[in-house]
Design an enzyme around this catalytic site. Structure first.
Site, mmCIF file in Angstrom:
data_model
loop_
_atom_site.group_PDB
_atom_site.id
_atom_site.type_symbol
_atom_site.label_atom_id
_atom_site.label_comp_id
_atom_site.label_asym_id
_atom_site.label_seq_id
_atom_site.Cartn_x
_atom_site.Cartn_y
_atom_site.Cartn_z
ATOM 1 N N SER A 1 0.715 -1.440 0.095
ATOM 2 C CA SER A 1 -0.187 -0.296 -0.112
ATOM 3 C C SER A 1 0.769 1.597 0.045
ATOM 4 C CB SER A 1 -1.066 -0.157 0.927
ATOM 5 O OG SER A 1 -1.915 1.397 1.345
ATOM 6 N N TYR B 1 -2.158 0.186 10.443
ATOM 7 C CA TYR B 1 -1.729 0.486 8.495
ATOM 8 C C TYR B 1 -0.504 -0.340 8.435
ATOM 9 C CZ TYR B 1 -4.284 -0.577 4.426
ATOM 10 O OH TYR B 1 -4.408 -0.871 3.117
ATOM 11 N N LYS C 1 1.622 -2.601 6.563
ATOM 12 C CA LYS C 1 1.708 -2.495 5.028
ATOM 13 C C LYS C 1 3.552 -2.936 4.464
ATOM 14 C CE LYS C 1 -1.673 -3.216 2.943
ATOM 15 N NZ LYS C 1 -2.309 -3.935 2.691
#
Length: 255
Positions: free
Chosen positions: A135, A149, A153
């Protein structure tokens, strides 16, 4: 095998690979969503098999990959797409530890578990491709995605490099594809892009729009193809030039 392929980018990847002639095992924890993607593939003339199971569980993953091996005798491609995202409005020190663990498990550990289960079969055949979905959050700040997050990632990117080095002598390549926010036409379920955030995201993308699903899918298809046979340990960034630029909240300062 494509994980988290019941909707969104995972479903788009599964449909595209099937369109290209691959027999796709469509994994999702939701049986109905997996079946829907399989139906869409079959309606387009492709071949797919639903593979319902929780890829955050090592026992479940071993069973899922075992099913593929029992049926096909091999696994050629693995696309690790499963991830979890929740809106996070606070600072990193306000992050709930249990939520931290959950996001890392669903976003990073799933990639490890599926790769761990598939890699020995690829090594045995001295052939295989693994593509991990990273991402933009692995590289630059997105305020509402939270530290868990971002960390997960970023972990996917570095795990990709580690696996690539270890599997290269066995003819197996491992790469990542890192997209920015994707425009999901006709399927906005689970989309991380809210209307209030959409403008803020687009304002910070030099190309001035969100990515189209087919653009992200094409990057994955390339990394799985023979044209990418000498590419391993890399992260193909598909984000309209936003890398390193970051995204600020609506009304926030522009870097």
């Amino acid at each position: 095998m494509v994980t988290g392929a019941g909707r969104g980018l995972g479903a788009s990847i599964a449909r595209s690979l099937a369109d290209g002639g691959a027999r796709v095992f469509v994994n999702d924890i939701d049986r109905d969503l997996a079946a829907r993607t399989v139906s869409e593939i079959e309606e387009r003339g492709g071949e797919a098999i639903a593979l319902t199971g929780d890829v955050s569980s090592s026992v479940s993953v071993d069973e899922l990959v075992g099913h593929v091996i029992d049926r096909e005798g091999r696994i050629d491609w693995l696309v690790n797409n499963v991830a979890s995202y929740v809106r996070h409005a606070g600072s990193f020190w306000e992050t709930d530890p249990e939520e931290w663990e959950r996001i890392l498990r669903l976003t990073l550990t799933t990639t490890f578990l599926c790769s761990r289960a598939a890699a020995p079969h690829m090594v045995q055949r001295q052939s295989g491709r693994i593509v991990n979905i990273a991402s933009q959050a692995a590289f630059s700040y997105v305020p509402w995605q939270g530290p868990h997050y971002h960390a997960a990632k970023a972990g996917v990117v570095h795990l990709t490099r580690t696996m690539a080095v270890e599997l290269a002598p066995h003819g197996v390549t491992v790469n990542a594809m890192s997209p920015t926010a994707i425009e999901r036409e006709g399927d906005h379920e689970g989309s991380a892009v809210r209307d209030a955030e959409r403008g803020a995201i687009i304002d910070h993308i030099p190309l001035g729009r969100l990515a189209r699903a087919e653009e992200a899918v094409a990057a994955v298809a390339f990394l799985l193809s023979d044209q990418a046979s000498f590419v391993t340990g890399e992260t193909l960034v598909v984000n309209g030039g936003v890398l390193g630029y970051g995204i600020r909240p609506p009304g926030g300062p522009v870097p």
